[in-house]
Design an enzyme around this catalytic site. Structure first.
Site, PDB file in Angstrom:
ATOM      1  N   TYR A  35      38.286  41.077  39.832  1.00  0.00           N
ATOM      2  CA  TYR A  35      38.798  41.660  40.827  1.00  0.00           C
ATOM      3  C   TYR A  35      37.773  42.937  41.222  1.00  0.00           C
ATOM      4  CZ  TYR A  35      43.201  38.949  40.695  1.00  0.00           C
ATOM      5  OH  TYR A  35      44.106  37.888  40.646  1.00  0.00           O
ATOM      6  N   GLY A  54      34.029  28.162  41.882  1.00  0.00           N
ATOM      7  CA  GLY A  54      33.951  29.072  43.119  1.00  0.00           C
ATOM      8  C   GLY A  54      35.394  28.555  43.796  1.00  0.00           C
TER       9      GLY A  54
END
Ligand SMILES: CC(C)(COP(=O)(O)OP(=O)(O)OC[C@H]1O[C@@H](n2cnc3c(N)ncnc32)[C@H](O)[C@@H]1OP(=O)(O)O)[C@@H](O)C(=O)NCCC(=O)NCCS
Length: 175
Positions: free
Chosen positions: A144, A108
């Protein structure tokens, strides 16, 4: 400064003392992108250009803890960025380098870096964040895209160009 819920890492703005590690990560990312010899900047350049009177870039650093108290940490990721200007849409944040060391991926850290970059973009009233991804880097393109990014090369047909020093010197001399 912010840290993740499990306290395994934290993200903070880079400081001058981080330049050695920033350069290490820049070189690791260049090697990942199959351009290990492309990195010409030195630690001195980074110190001058990022932490002098007129900073040319900003940097977020991700530190992973070696112990529960975060007394000892390793620098394991970074995001280098700067603010620029587009005559159509005004201020924007340009993300130049974004990298987390292999063994720390999936924690993360990238998400936290993007959160901090998004906050910086919004707080400075920039309209968007731009970045380049090499075409074969499918995992990152998908990373992305899952977060909503658009591919301007395919959608709008932009290509990145460069004048290198040789051309600049020739044009500067009027030849
Ligand atoms: C892109 C990058 C910065 C993301 O960093 P990260 O800290 O791994 O990001 P996160 O942990 O927030 O998310 C990783 C994603 O991969 C998945 N994942 C899980 N385990 C993973 C692992 N061991 N390695 C990589 N990804 C993993 C996660 O589930 C997550 O998926 P999501 O997109 O659905 O959330 C990192 O993968 C990286 O440095 N890649 C190589 C360099 C690169 O391509 N940089 C970008 C250049 S444009």
């Amino acid at each position: 400064m912010s840290s993740n819920s499990l306290n395994r890492f934290r993200v903070r703005p880079a400081e001058p003392r981080d330049c050695t590690e920033i350069l290490r990560l820049i070189k690791e990312l260049a090697a990942f992108e199959n351009m290990p010899n492309a990195v010409k900047v030195t630690e001195t350049d980074l110190l001058r250009d990022g932490f002098g009177s007129r900073p040319f870039f900003q940097c977020l650093i991700a530190e992973a803890n070696k112990d529960d108290a975060m007394q000892e940490t390793d620098i394991v990721g970074f995001a280098m960025y700067y603010y620029t200007y587009d005559p159509w849409i005004g201020k924007l944040l340009y993300l130049e380098d974004f990298y987390v060391m292999d063994e720390y991926r999936g924690w993360g850290i990238g998400t936290e870096l993007l959160k901090r970059l998004s906050q910086a973009t919004i707080e400075t009233n920039c309209s968007c964040m731009h970045f380049l991804v090499v075409v074969w880097n499918k995992p990152s393109i998908e990373y992305y895209m899952r977060r909503g990014a658009s591919d301007l090369s395919t959608e709008e047909g932009w290509h990145l160009f460069r004048f290198d020093k040789e051309n600049l010197v020739r044009m500067a001399s009027g030849d």
